[in-house]
Design a protein around this motif. Structure first.
Motif, short mmCIF file in Angstrom:
data_model
loop_
_atom_site.label_atom_id
_atom_site.label_comp_id
_atom_site.label_asym_id
_atom_site.label_seq_id
_atom_site.Cartn_x
_atom_site.Cartn_y
_atom_site.Cartn_z
N LEU A 1 76.25 68.47 60.43
CA LEU A 1 74.89 68.53 60.97
C LEU A 1 74.60 69.88 61.63
O LEU A 1 73.52 70.44 61.48
CB LEU A 1 74.68 67.38 61.98
CG LEU A 1 74.47 66.01 61.33
CD1 LEU A 1 74.77 64.88 62.29
CD2 LEU A 1 73.04 65.88 60.82
N GLU B 1 74.61 72.57 58.55
CA GLU B 1 73.63 72.47 57.47
C GLU B 1 72.23 72.12 57.96
O GLU B 1 71.24 72.43 57.30
CB GLU B 1 74.10 71.45 56.42
CG GLU B 1 75.41 71.89 55.77
CD GLU B 1 75.88 70.97 54.67
OE1 GLU B 1 75.05 70.32 54.02
OE2 GLU B 1 77.12 70.90 54.46
N ALA B 2 72.13 71.45 59.08
CA ALA B 2 70.80 71.09 59.58
C ALA B 2 70.45 71.85 60.85
O ALA B 2 69.34 71.73 61.35
CB ALA B 2 70.69 69.59 59.81
N LYS B 3 71.40 72.63 61.33
CA LYS B 3 71.17 73.49 62.52
C LYS B 3 70.70 72.71 63.74
O LYS B 3 69.90 73.19 64.52
CB LYS B 3 70.14 74.60 62.19
CG LYS B 3 70.39 75.37 60.90
CD LYS B 3 71.56 76.29 61.01
CE LYS B 3 71.83 77.03 59.69
NZ LYS B 3 73.26 77.20 59.43
N VAL B 4 71.21 71.50 63.88
CA VAL B 4 70.81 70.68 65.02
C VAL B 4 71.79 70.85 66.19
O VAL B 4 72.85 71.47 66.05
CB VAL B 4 70.76 69.17 64.66
CG1 VAL B 4 69.74 68.91 63.57
CG2 VAL B 4 72.14 68.69 64.22
N ARG C 1 78.81 61.13 53.28
CA ARG C 1 79.56 62.22 53.91
C ARG C 1 80.09 61.85 55.29
O ARG C 1 80.19 62.69 56.17
CB ARG C 1 78.72 63.50 53.96
CG ARG C 1 78.44 64.05 52.56
CD ARG C 1 77.64 65.32 52.60
NE ARG C 1 78.43 66.49 52.92
CZ ARG C 1 77.90 67.70 53.13
NH1 ARG C 1 76.59 67.87 53.08
NH2 ARG C 1 78.67 68.72 53.40
N HIS D 1 78.80 60.42 57.75
CA HIS D 1 77.92 60.48 58.91
C HIS D 1 77.85 59.11 59.59
O HIS D 1 78.04 58.08 58.95
CB HIS D 1 76.50 60.89 58.49
CG HIS D 1 76.38 62.34 58.12
ND1 HIS D 1 76.52 63.34 59.05
CD2 HIS D 1 76.16 62.95 56.94
CE1 HIS D 1 76.37 64.51 58.45
NE2 HIS D 1 76.16 64.31 57.17
N LEU E 1 72.79 60.62 62.78
CA LEU E 1 71.61 60.91 61.97
C LEU E 1 70.33 60.59 62.73
O LEU E 1 69.34 61.31 62.64
CB LEU E 1 71.67 60.13 60.65
CG LEU E 1 72.82 60.52 59.71
CD1 LEU E 1 72.90 59.55 58.53
CD2 LEU E 1 72.67 61.96 59.20
N MET E 2 70.38 59.53 63.53
CA MET E 2 69.20 59.18 64.34
C MET E 2 68.91 60.27 65.36
O MET E 2 67.77 60.69 65.53
CB MET E 2 69.44 57.87 65.09
CG MET E 2 69.21 56.65 64.24
SD MET E 2 68.99 55.19 65.29
CE MET E 2 67.37 55.55 65.99
N SER F 1 69.73 63.39 65.26
CA SER F 1 69.27 64.62 64.62
C SER F 1 67.84 64.46 64.09
O SER F 1 67.03 65.37 64.22
CB SER F 1 70.22 65.00 63.48
OG SER F 1 71.49 65.33 64.01
N ALA F 2 67.54 63.32 63.48
CA ALA F 2 66.18 63.11 62.97
C ALA F 2 65.18 63.06 64.13
O ALA F 2 64.07 63.60 64.03
CB ALA F 2 66.11 61.82 62.15
N GLU G 1 65.61 64.56 67.01
CA GLU G 1 65.50 65.93 67.52
C GLU G 1 64.45 66.69 66.71
O GLU G 1 63.60 67.40 67.25
CB GLU G 1 66.85 66.65 67.46
CG GLU G 1 66.77 68.08 67.99
CD GLU G 1 68.11 68.82 67.91
OE1 GLU G 1 69.09 68.27 67.39
OE2 GLU G 1 68.15 69.97 68.40
#
Lengths: 377, 377
Positions: free
Chosen positions: A74, A77-80, A113, A115, A120-121, A123-124, A126
């Motif tokens: 995360l 790849e998602a820069k969180v 992967r 997770h 995921l919650m 990050s989403a 955020e």
């Protein structure tokens, strides 16, 4: 439905069960106490759930240097903001561990992967709110959280480590898998990391600051490396309690004795304001009569000493789990600066590297008693 | 934070914006009406949000044959009930599309095999509760859902299709990507699929059953293939409204005219109890004067007819989007069985394959007026 595809965090789940057995065996009167737990994602939940089970108002300040597993993906790849340690602490604050949402929050998806839903919650949320603390707040609400979780910093930080045998390790995931003990850790970031203001406030507001249990260099100390955090601990009215690891299952503290754990904390900014150190020992610690020395060497306790020597020489981690060594002399040394050491048998009979929450609760209760003038313990 | 890593469902998001512009321009008095939308994940949300914006008590019965994308991975690897279409309908019922949780629920993670948070939540909650409907209920609660979403069946069903040119296609994901129009679809399952009891109840309770809009063979009809669903529609006191597709962007209905859509529904169990058919036309439909035929052939409307011919010959989908053809004569034929056809311009000016919710709302309002004895329309 294939249960194989969904994994619960195994440690968190069984830990909850152990803690939920405590119930409220403690006399009322702790409800006015405020504690803040400082740590990471693995050990801090043990203190959190233990303190909550005692009726204490609890919050947590959590390390933000994790870069392994789902959190690592995360971040890269998602820069969180790294969600993993926060997620584990949030789950520990959940009102009801058996609530379906709380269970689902902890699920790990092997087909995605590895997770976790919670990561995921976070990050989403955020992304949706534009604010990591807001995401944490929303998840806390959904979990019926009994206390707040604060990141120690919102800056993008990377943990670096130097081992006792002089190698430099880059990243927390690498450092915590070190095969030889660490000596020093430090944060790397684009600018000077700033402490998260609510974390500072929680430290000031607390009556007790609980450091650990958990990985010394990769979960507890990373919080202290954020400028402003050790200063807040220093100036807070709170008493500090360090819950020393009772055994080593990772290499980062391989062979370090209890006093070396305390020294590492002091070396990394905690200063001399450690008020209490809780150390596990299965046996009573007594001064060693001179005669016994040679006996012990023959009987085998010398094996422990040689293990402690190993890490000095950069020898790699053996497969065995070793208890953290504590001697009467070391206790005396730790107490020289005014720190009170409480030695208790706190091991979980099922899991030799974990604190047993009911035992930890009794140790906390002893500390609180020592701090209540009326009880005069 | 990299916004590239998080994708909102693009259609759902812009759709919401269009619908939220409607506000409540309709006179009160619809609040007593109950509607159930039967469909899949793409078109059904348009009807759901449109009906909600009119103040109508709305629920949805959703097809369970999806096996593509994230849902396909979840079905194949985690053996869960397919969550995708349910998720999209749940999102359409969300109290506030701008609520961070609702936004997060719709995020798609490109770094995690393109799963959406909503799909993973539904699957994790199914695992945690042991019940897919319970998982749907919990997510509905978290979204502040304004209505209930019911799967049409809980059995593990696979959609098969036969094309007009005689090929057999296995699975919904394959069928909906067909390059030639479909003729017949059927469900494959271990045993006879059972209808989900709450779905049946919603159909009985409704005043209006809205079929579509959406993919005819892969979103609407799969519901009708569950034994018990067509019977419930037949016996319900509700009036049925079929919202015919206005254009084709998929191959499964390539070249099918409006009457062929209606025929397909009848062929797949909807019987003759279609009370209303809403058909889009940008122009007024009038009987064709005999003289004009030769003129139109020269002017180009013959191009449409030749497209409709193409699918008969199994020619593949061209890149163009084609309107669903409707003629005066076909409307007369559809109405022969007592069905009332309403022809309206309902296209979204920005997206030529989508219904424009305010226009769809006006068409629904016309149907409701036709059903109110006092208004005598």
């Amino acid at each position: 439905m294939s249960s194989e595809a969904f994994k619960q965090e195994p440690t968190l789940t069984s830990m909850f069960q152990a803690i939920d057995r405590i119930d409220t065996q403690f006399p009322h009167g702790y409800n006015d106490l405020k504690a803040v737990v400082i740590g990471g994602g693995t050990g801090a939940p043990v203190s959190i759930r233990t303190l909550l089970s005692m009726g204490i108002q609890t919050s947590a300040v959590v390390a933000m240097a994790d870069d392994g597993g789902s959190t690592g993906i995360l971040r890269a790849e998602a820069k969180v903001t790294p969600p993993g340690d926060i997620r584990k602490c949030l789950a520990a604050f959940a009102e009801n561990p058996d609530d379906p949402f709380t269970k689902a929050f902890k699920y790990r998806f092997e087909f995605a992967r590895n997770h976790t839903l919670g990561n995921l919650m976070l990050s989403a949320l955020e992304e949706a709110t534009g604010s990591f603390p807001e995401a944490v707040k929303i998840c806390g609400k959904l979990l019926g959280s009994k206390g707040r979780v604060y990141p120690s910093t919102l800056n993008n930080v990377v943990l670096n480590a130097r081992t006792l045998d002089g190698r430099t390790l880059h990243g927390q995931a690498t450092a915590c898998k070190s095969e030889t003990a660490l000596d020093t850790v430090w944060l790397e970031s684009a600018g000077q990391p700033m402490p998260y203001v609510e974390a500072i406030r929680a430290i000031y507001d607390a009556d007790f600051i609980v450091l650990g249990p958990g990985s010394l260099f990769t979960s507890i100390i990373p919080n202290l490396l954020v400028p402003g955090i050790p200063e807040a601990i220093e100036r807070s009215k709170a008493k500090t309690i360090f819950v020393c690891s009772l055994a080593d299952q990772q290499g980062e503290t391989w062979g370090l004795s209890a006093i070396e754990h305390v020294d590492a904390l002091r070396r990394h900014g905690i200063g001399r304001n450690l008020d209490y150190v809780l150390i596990h020992s299965a046996e009573k610690i007594a001064p060693r009569p001179p005669l016994q020395d040679s006996f012990e060497a023959i009987a085998g306790s010398g094996a422990l000493a040689s293990a402690h020597q190993e890490n000095r020489e950069g020898k790699p981690l053996s497969a065995n789990i070793r208890s953290v060594e504590v001697t009467y002399e070391d206790i005396q040394k730790i107490q020289q600066d005014g720190t009170v050491v409480l030695v208790r048998n706190m091991v979980d009979p099922q899991r030799p590297t974990w604190h047993y929450p009911p035992a930890l609760a009794r140790a906390f209760a002893d500390v609180f008693r020592l701090n209540t003038p009326s009880s005069g313990a």
